[in-house]
Write a protein that holds these residues in place. Structure first.
Motif, short mmCIF file in Angstrom:
data_model
loop_
_atom_site.label_atom_id
_atom_site.label_comp_id
_atom_site.label_asym_id
_atom_site.label_seq_id
_atom_site.Cartn_x
_atom_site.Cartn_y
_atom_site.Cartn_z
N PRO A 177 -51.42 -68.49 44.78
CA PRO A 177 -50.51 -67.44 45.23
C PRO A 177 -49.66 -66.92 44.06
O PRO A 177 -49.30 -67.67 43.15
CB PRO A 177 -49.63 -68.12 46.28
N SER A 178 -49.37 -65.62 44.11
CA SER A 178 -48.55 -65.03 43.06
C SER A 178 -47.71 -63.91 43.66
O SER A 178 -47.99 -63.42 44.75
CB SER A 178 -49.41 -64.48 41.92
N ASP B 90 -40.00 -60.62 49.21
CA ASP B 90 -40.62 -61.67 48.39
C ASP B 90 -39.60 -62.56 47.68
O ASP B 90 -39.95 -63.59 47.12
CB ASP B 90 -41.54 -61.06 47.33
#
Length: 189
Positions: free
Chosen positions: A138-139, A166
């Protein structure tokens, strides 16, 4: 005869100095320290006269009115010549965005360094005993807003602007220290 030659050469040298002084540009300089993110006031600015140099970006003194009210895009120190890249029209973070700090060890920063405007991915890395899987980790995509100076241990704090949705996830990942930074698009500063 020697005296006449000295007087003549002094006159030529003086004329050259006067000509060089007249070729200077009047530019804006910082009159007092201004912190990153602070709105620039009239008393924060002064003028300086410099010889033109295409390698040095400056703000002409005639643009003082446009500079007043701008936001300091980085810390400004009294005596510095003001550059266009030091000015921002809006505060960071923008609407729907959040500002998050990422402390990075030297091994987490590309050798070319990070710069304001870089578009980066903050990638989660496996735990201390974890093995990398074949899956894409994940990024979170973000933009570098400010890069601090390394501290005594070499740790550099980088401020990034991220979508506000985010921000909590990014902050939690950063807190673990298990992240890597990938530069997608280099910025301009």
């Amino acid at each position: 005869m020697l005296g006449i030659a000295l007087v003549a050469s002094s006159g030529v040298a003086g004329a050259g100095l006067l000509s060089a002084a007249e070729d200077r540009d009047e530019v804006l300089a910082v009159a007092q320290d201004v912190s990153y993110g602070q709105r620039i006031a009239a008393e924060d600015l002064t003028t300086a006269r410099l010889n033109p140099d295409p390698a040095v970006e400056t703000v002409p003194a005639a643009e003082r009115g446009q500079a007043i009210g701008q936001i300091a895009g980085r810390d400004l120190t009294a005596g510095d010549v003001l550059s266009p890249s030091a000015l921002a029209s809006d505060r960071t973070p923008g609407t729907g965005k959040a500002l998050t700090a990422i402390p990075l060890k030297p091994s987490q920063v590309p050798t070319s360094g990070l710069h304001r405007g870089d578009l980066i991915q903050v990638v989660s890395t496996p735990g201390q005993n974890g093995e990398a899987t074949g899956e894409v980790p994940p990024s979170i995509a973000t933009e570098v807003v400010r890069v601090g100076k390394p501290d005594a241990d070499g740790l550099t704090v980088v401020d990034v602007e991220v979508e506000s949705t985010d921000a909590p996830t990014l902050a939690a990942r950063v807190a673990t220290g298990r992240i890597a930074v990938v530069v997608n698009t280099p910025g301009g500063d």
